[in-house]
Design an enzyme around this catalytic site. Sequence first.
Site, mmCIF file in Angstrom:
data_model
loop_
_atom_site.group_PDB
_atom_site.id
_atom_site.type_symbol
_atom_site.label_atom_id
_atom_site.label_comp_id
_atom_site.label_asym_id
_atom_site.label_seq_id
_atom_site.Cartn_x
_atom_site.Cartn_y
_atom_site.Cartn_z
ATOM 1 C CD GLU A 363 53.684 28.004 82.877
ATOM 2 O OE1 GLU A 363 54.666 28.336 83.282
ATOM 3 O OE2 GLU A 363 53.049 28.896 82.238
ATOM 4 C CG ASP A 421 53.402 31.791 68.664
ATOM 5 O OD1 ASP A 421 53.344 32.860 68.159
ATOM 6 O OD2 ASP A 421 52.470 31.633 69.612
#
Length: 620
Positions: A363, A421
């Site tokens: 990222e 998650d």
Amino acid sequence: MTTEVKELSDIANKLRIHVLKAVATTRTGHPSSCSSIAEIISVLFFKVMKFFLHTPKDPANDRLILSKGHAAPILYAAWAEAGHFPVDKLTNLRTLYSDLEGNPTPKLDFIDVATGSVGQGLPVAVGMAYVGKKIDTHATYRVFCIVGDGECSEGVVWSALNFASYYKLDNLCIIVDVNRLGETGQTALGANIEAYKNRFEAFDYNVCIVDGHNVEELIQCFDNVSKVKEKPSVMLAKTVKGKHFAPSEDSEGWHGKVLELDTDKCIKNLEAMITTKTFTVKPQSAPRRMPREVKYHVQLSAPPDYIDNRKYATNLACANGLVKIVQSHEKVYVFDTDVSDITFSRKVNNYDTSRFVQCFSSEEAAVGIAIGANCRERTIPFISTCGALLTKAFDAIRMGAISKTDINICASHCGITVGEDGPVAMALEDLAMFRAIPGCTIFYPSDAVSTERAVELAANTKGITYIRTSCYKVPVIYNNDKLFRTGEAHILRNHPADKLLVICGGVTLHEVLEAEMQLSNDGLHIRVMDIFTVKPIDREGILKNAEDIGGSILTVEDHYAEGGLGEAVLAAVADRNIVVHVIAVPKIPRSGTSKELLDYFGISASNIVMTIKEMFGANY
Ligand SMILES: Cc1ncc(C[n+]2csc(CCOP(=O)(O)OP(=O)(O)O)c2C)c(N)n1
Ligand SMILES: *[C@@H]1O[C@H](CO)[C@@H](O)[C@H](O)[C@H]1NC(C)=O
């Protein structure tokens, strides 16, 4: 030695003298870091690079990114020596009213992006090279990037190297200044040039090794690099930190130190080495000029087309918006970080592969690459990723703000509705992060219609924009023709007997609307405001409505309390007689279903009802 070689050597020493005189002004700076690249800079400016000296941002020009930004003085010296601005201005270095700052920033017309947070320059250079090879078809410009050897310990350097070799960016030439030293001592690899060679070859680079102070070798290597096809090149330059700057030459303890009393002696020695009387070498122009792109108005190719009350996740709507602006504007590009399956930005790839850039799972590199792609208005970039992954890109984002970049960031999977998650995958600090970025516009849309419009607005907004979306399906609440503006909130429930202004955004809006229904059945009326943009915040709308209902506000957000929507509202009303209560995610969450988590962590409709009833007791 040819006269050209002698002239270029002499110019390198002239640059060294400029550096010594400039750092003497404030007695701060990094002269030894400049000196190791003097010949490299001289050969680049007076022999290799093709650029229009007086229009440094002409898109046709070769680009140079000084990733080791602390060597700024020698870069400034080169532009001055080449004739872009008067040499006598160099002695304003690092002073308040000069743009010749300690590290380069685009206040200067010849600087594309801020560098000096080491590691961050290379991804930008790589982004520029990607555009040069894949987007600006038939462009001839090349991209040079000077990286320090100490800088090579930054992970983002290797992420960027990986990207450039994957896309075979043969218009990119990286120069590693292997001067052995970092800030406090020897770098991890020291002078082990073979180790660098092995690493770069393993990344599939064309590698050439040179004595970085030997002009002939530099010329030869740059010539080789210009001919190599289908892979990027790296020049490994063996150099001496503080070359000709005794006593700092190749010595520890001299990083960021000026020579003080030795300055004059060094200048005299350097002057004695310069024997050229009239210089004939000069910067070479680019072959032809390239027009700068005019950013025209970006519009969705078709208005939002959602079914009232049907549920859609805002991340899906964001991807739909991206496809629509890609359709309508040829300069929009989407940069993914290998999460396009869950962010739905794969829809862009399905529509037109050439407008979708796979940056793989880095990222930080992706943000730098997008910043590079935005330079000189070559593209309107949108980074599409998951919100939680952006914390590690924060340095690139921060540097982007200093660079006055116009990148847009679409963040999916924000907040606790990520669900199973768990907290690792939930962005709960993102509003705080982006609120702290100067000039950043933060969209926090609550349904599919407003999300598509946020994408459209972002594309037309200067500075960094951030769009906060989630993967949780919520009903459409706005008509497809609803108009949205940056900094304008929307009142969704309004009653003459309203006792409280409830401000929210995203998934929490729907919890608040449900709470409103239950409360109004009990005769307690609340005014509901959908914030739409957290920054700039609709201060006027908030004050007007808050004062209208008696000065009581409740904010609800799917974010930690620190730095989030609640604190943004608090800041907006701080000078008024208004009370603000904040409901936010109170602690690190856990795995569970979205519905369970909204309830367990206190931001569901029933929690909101309870809080409001507690606030008012029997007084309604
Ligand atoms: C991200 C980041 N970490 C640390 C620093 C502090 N710093 C500035 S220069 C430098 C050493 C860089 O060494 P190198 O890349 O070898 O450059 P040179 O020796 O040529 O000065 C460090 C650690 C920084 N500017 N940015
Ligand atoms: C460039 O240099 C490399 C490494 O020395 C060499 O393998 C390659 O053949 C050269 N290429 C050209 C086009 O000169």
